[in-house]
Write a protein that holds these residues in place. Structure first.
Motif, PDB file in Angstrom:
ATOM      1  N   THR B  83       0.638  -1.331   0.142  1.00 31.49           N
ATOM      2  CA  THR B  83       0.238  -0.068  -0.254  1.00 31.49           C
ATOM      3  C   THR B  83       0.908   1.128   0.055  1.00 31.49           C
ATOM      4  O   THR B  83       1.830   1.030   0.582  1.00 31.49           O
ATOM      5  CB  THR B  83      -1.110   0.253   1.320  1.00 31.49           C
ATOM      6  N   VAL B  84       0.071   2.595  -0.111  1.00 33.47           N
ATOM      7  CA  VAL B  84       0.810   3.636  -0.157  1.00 33.47           C
ATOM      8  C   VAL B  84       0.926   3.864   0.648  1.00 33.47           C
ATOM      9  O   VAL B  84       2.689   4.873   1.662  1.00 33.47           O
ATOM     10  CB  VAL B  84      -0.326   4.555  -1.342  1.00 33.47           C
ATOM     11  N   ARG B  85       0.496   3.261   1.706  1.00 32.98           N
ATOM     12  CA  ARG B  85       0.628   4.407   2.897  1.00 32.98           C
ATOM     13  C   ARG B  85       1.810   3.294   3.675  1.00 32.98           C
ATOM     14  O   ARG B  85       2.655   3.978   4.345  1.00 32.98           O
ATOM     15  CB  ARG B  85      -0.518   3.839   3.890  1.00 32.98           C
ATOM     16  N   ILE B  88       5.135   5.031   2.617  1.00 30.79           N
ATOM     17  CA  ILE B  88       5.664   6.354   2.258  1.00 30.79           C
ATOM     18  C   ILE B  88       5.712   6.164   4.393  1.00 30.79           C
ATOM     19  O   ILE B  88       7.400   6.309   4.416  1.00 30.79           O
ATOM     20  CB  ILE B  88       4.001   7.026   3.012  1.00 30.79           C
ATOM     21  N   ARG B  89       5.977   5.796   4.868  1.00 32.63           N
ATOM     22  CA  ARG B  89       6.078   4.725   6.094  1.00 32.63           C
ATOM     23  C   ARG B  89       7.675   4.170   6.001  1.00 32.63           C
ATOM     24  O   ARG B  89       8.406   4.380   7.033  1.00 32.63           O
ATOM     25  CB  ARG B  89       5.050   3.893   7.130  1.00 32.63           C
ATOM     26  N   GLY B  92       9.599   6.993   4.339  1.00 35.20           N
ATOM     27  CA  GLY B  92       9.587   8.875   4.417  1.00 35.20           C
ATOM     28  C   GLY B  92       8.685   9.019   4.083  1.00 35.20           C
ATOM     29  O   GLY B  92       8.677   9.003   2.818  1.00 35.20           O
ATOM     30  N   PRO B  93       8.577  10.603   4.364  1.00 30.86           N
ATOM     31  CA  PRO B  93       7.232  11.432   2.960  1.00 30.86           C
ATOM     32  C   PRO B  93       8.315  11.506   2.071  1.00 30.86           C
ATOM     33  O   PRO B  93       9.444  11.858   1.834  1.00 30.86           O
ATOM     34  CB  PRO B  93       6.763  12.595   4.174  1.00 30.86           C
ATOM     35  N   THR B  94       7.243  11.882   0.649  1.00 30.32           N
ATOM     36  CA  THR B  94       7.753  11.876   0.025  1.00 30.32           C
ATOM     37  C   THR B  94       7.713  12.559  -0.754  1.00 30.32           C
ATOM     38  O   THR B  94       8.488  13.071  -1.391  1.00 30.32           O
ATOM     39  CB  THR B  94       6.549  10.846  -0.978  1.00 30.32           C
ATOM     40  N   VAL B  95       7.642  13.950   0.385  1.00 23.22           N
ATOM     41  CA  VAL B  95       7.610  15.416  -0.030  1.00 23.22           C
ATOM     42  C   VAL B  95       9.075  16.088   0.725  1.00 23.22           C
ATOM     43  O   VAL B  95       9.019  17.352   0.319  1.00 23.22           O
ATOM     44  CB  VAL B  95       6.394  16.740   0.157  1.00 23.22           C
ATOM     45  N   HIS B  96       9.137  15.344   1.088  1.00 25.43           N
ATOM     46  CA  HIS B  96      11.165  15.614   1.477  1.00 25.43           C
ATOM     47  C   HIS B  96      11.534  14.402   1.451  1.00 25.43           C
ATOM     48  O   HIS B  96      12.294  13.630   2.405  1.00 25.43           O
ATOM     49  CB  HIS B  96      10.344  16.152   3.371  1.00 25.43           C
ATOM     50  N   PHE B  99      14.545  13.626   3.799  1.00 24.63           N
ATOM     51  CA  PHE B  99      14.006  13.120   4.942  1.00 24.63           C
ATOM     52  C   PHE B  99      13.702  11.012   4.982  1.00 24.63           C
ATOM     53  O   PHE B  99      13.372  10.488   6.006  1.00 24.63           O
ATOM     54  CB  PHE B  99      13.276  13.342   5.622  1.00 24.63           C
TER      55      PHE B  99
END
Lengths: 557, 105
Positions: B83-85, B88-89, B92-96, B99
């Motif tokens: 899953t996408v969730r 991301i866990r 890390g966040p896709t927007v940084h 990180f």
């Protein structure tokens, strides 16, 4: 010369209480770490102190009462971002700030630092009355009828730690405005309050109840048209009592006041409130002129002195500098003093993260507030920042200062001024990522001249049905949904939170994430092709209906 | 009560949680410890995952984690959540990008 920023003032009792509360929470954290408290026992305790557990870390939500800060407080928020977080903070749609990378064991220290500047994180979560929001132009706007900060502060004092309303059926949100132009989304709140002068000059309050977004979006209904100031608190108390007694506690999805108002009807709700008022000791809740005057004295208007030629200087500077002129057109609002102007600072850089600011930017904003707006800052529910009292002849200097730290985007109220929740990049509840779509849209419409050409158009993005990005209220709304583990976005159009509040309606089937930005671009192109002279997006939509926009959005699907 | 994860053909289960001290996402290793890198996660078949999950939940406080659950992954190196969730866990966040989490073994 400047006067202190108008907002709440703590006394020794307030400060002692905060220290005791922090000590209590520090003990709870210690007991959680040593296992004396289980997570089930600890969770409601941390939430009562604004601490959530998100996907990657703890998140601390700090309250900014009615969105107003002084520069000392803003500087402290920047220091916390730098010292305890990853060097940035996220301003929210409730005029608060969130820190996304907090360590549990650091939290008591952070709360102590906040307490140094009379701030806290209490009632930023849980089933209580949350931070009361207000008009970001309060006490400054030319179109204001009543300064809502005074009564927002009354509401802050009334709702803070109110023993009867600490465990409501569900969270409770109140907004108050004093302008005929609703800038607080009053009809999308559990209680929305619009203040205006009564016949005798004293304020009266129009009160809406049962509005809200989330999985059951509802436009609030008028409960009372003209509540007198002396009865404001009694009336609110009675509205909350009826909700507290009859709101559902058996189903979290049906627990908000809007469900109760819909279930029994606004007439029956009004009768219940009037019955409650009839058996209350009204004297106990009477808001006396003396009490209001004492609070009003804290909101003194700064000394608004400006040179006689301030307006002429600004006019000439706008003529000389088209970029500055574009920023003034989109990012300023008329001040009630002819020598001053209200400046809205966009936290929506093209391709950036809506509402985020680095610690350096936060610190610079504090400096600029000191230099240009009496050390006062307002956070907006649209995730921007306002300096309320800028001298017109100094506005360009402010703009140049903002440019140095990437905060001079000319897009307020335009398509680049996107509201977005943190979404699946951070939030444990989300189904889809809100921020990347906002970034792609921001980049797609980065040209500020194009944004100005498109005109007033708000995009709101929520990563799940809880609607923290207020997608139902967006002129174009995006709701992230999960389809078998993949991100899709449902489009709505026609929502508005301002006067004539309306819920957006669904345009069609949800689109895959990678087709969403193109679909919105086609929708905007459709508007540009069909609009008549001077028509906004909403006006064209109203005139033509959804069909041409639906066809445009889905033509390639 | 969390619904059992429905595995599709070729998928495995991993156990995940958040670290109590700082909330960071962690993955259950074969030795019963927790690791920031999903590349260190032990891959479980459905028939043994339930017992492993029970053990990990019992040990959560002692091991300093909270919110233990299982999630499906593709058994590649490093394992890739379905899953996408969970992606991301894990990453890390896709927007940084700065990180991003180290995922390799």
């Amino acid at each position: 010369m400047s006067v202190p920023v108008g907002h709440y003032q703590y006394d020794r009792i307030d400060r002692d209480f905060l220290q005791a509360r922090i000590a209590e929470f520090e003990g709870q954290v210690k007991r959680r770490l040593d296992g004396t408290l289980s997570e089930d026992e600890f969770k409601p305790l941390r939430l009562m102190n604004g601490l959530y557990l998100q996907l990657h870390a703890y998140m601390l939500r700090v309250a900014i009462p009615y969105g107003i800060l002084d520069s000392r407080q803003l500087r402290k928020l920047g220091e916390i971002a730098r010292r305890y977080d990853r060097d940035y903070g996220h301003f929210t749609t409730r005029q608060n700030i969130q820190f996304n990378w907090i360590r549990l064991e650091d939290t008591p220290d952070i709360l102590r630092e906040l307490a140094e500047v009379d701030m806290h994180a209490i009632q930023t979560s849980g089933n209580c009355i949350r931070n009361v929001t207000s008009d970001e132009y309060a006490g400054a706007a030319a179109d204001e009828l009543v300064d809502p900060r005074v009564h927002a502060e009354v509401l802050r004092q009334w709702s803070t730690l109110h023993p009867e309303f600490t465990f409501l059926p569900r969270k409770f949100k109140i907004a108050i405005s004093g302008s005929p132009n609703d800038r607080v989304a009053a009809r999308f709140h559990d209680i929305g309050i619009l203040a205006r002068p009564g016949e005798d000059g004293a304020p009266v309050f129009r009160i809406f109840v049962g509005g809200g977004l989330g999985r059951t979006p509802v436009i609030g209904e008028e409960l009372f048209d003209s509540v007198r100031e002396e009865h404001l608190l009694a009336t609110l108390e009675a509205i909350l009592r009826v909700y507290n007694a009859h709101g559902r506690r058996d189903n979290i999805y049906k627990a908000r006041i809007k469900i109760l108002v819909q279930a029994i009807g606004v007439e029956a709700y009004r009768e219940a409130v009037e019955a409650e008022l009839g058996q209350m000791e009204l004297d106990r809740y009477r808001l006396t002129p003396e009490a209001v005057a004492a609070i009003r004295a804290r909101f003194a208007v700064p000394l608004l002195e400006a040179p006689d030629d301030a307006d002429a200087v600004l006019t000439q500077q706008r003529r000389d500098d088209p970029l500055f002129d574009r920023w003034v057109r989109s990012n300023t609002h008329v001040h009630r003093d002819p020598g001053h102007i209200i400046a809205t600072i966009s936290l929506k850089p093209a391709g950036g993260i809506p509402g985020d600011a680095t610690s350096a930017q936060i610190g610079r904003l504090a400096d600029l507030a000191d230099a240009y707006s009496f050390g006062e800052i307002r956070i907006t529910h649209l995730q921007n920042v306002v300096l309320g009292h800028v001298r017109k002849d100094r506005l360009r200097d402010l703009w140049l200062g903002l440019s140095e730290v990437g905060l001079a985007e000319a897009n307020i109220g335009l398509i680049g001024d996107i509201v977005a929740c943190p979404g699946l990049d951070y939030c444990a509840l989300a189904n889809a990522r809100s921020i990347p779509i906002a970034q792609k849209l921001g980049a797609r419409f980065a040209d500020t001249a194009l944004q100005a050409e498109i005109g007033a158009l708000r995009i709101n993005i929520s990563g799940c049905i809880n609607a923290c990005g207020h997608h139902h209220a967006g002129h174009i709304g995006l709701l992230g949904v999960d389809k078998r583990g993949e991100e899709f976005f449902q489009l709505t159009v026609g929502g508005r939170a301002e006067n004539g509040a309306a819920l957006g309606t669904i345009l069609g089937a949800a689109l895959p994430e990678d087709e969403t930005v193109d679909a919105i671009a086609r929708l905007v192109d459709c508007y540009l092709g069909l609009r008549e002279s001077g028509e906004t997006f909403l006006e064209t939509l109203t005139r033509l209906g959804h069909e041409p926009f639906r066809e445009a959005a889905y033509e390639a699907v | 009560m969390k619904r059992p994860v429905r595995l599709e053909a070729g998928q495995k289960l991993v156990l995940t949680a958040n670290r109590l001290l700082d909330g960071r996402t962690v993955w259950w290793r074969e030795d019963g410890g927790w690791d920031l890198r999903i590349g260190q996660a032990v891959l479980l078949d459905a028939d043994v995952a339930e017992a492993a999950l029970s053990r990990a939940m019992e040990e959560a406080q002692r091991k300093g984690v909270v919110g233990v659950y299982d999630t499906a992954v593709l058994p590649v190196v490093p394992p890739e959540p379905v899953t996408v969730r969970e992606k991301i866990r894990a990453h890390g966040p896709t927007v940084h990008p700065e990180f991003a989490v180290e995922t390799a073994q």
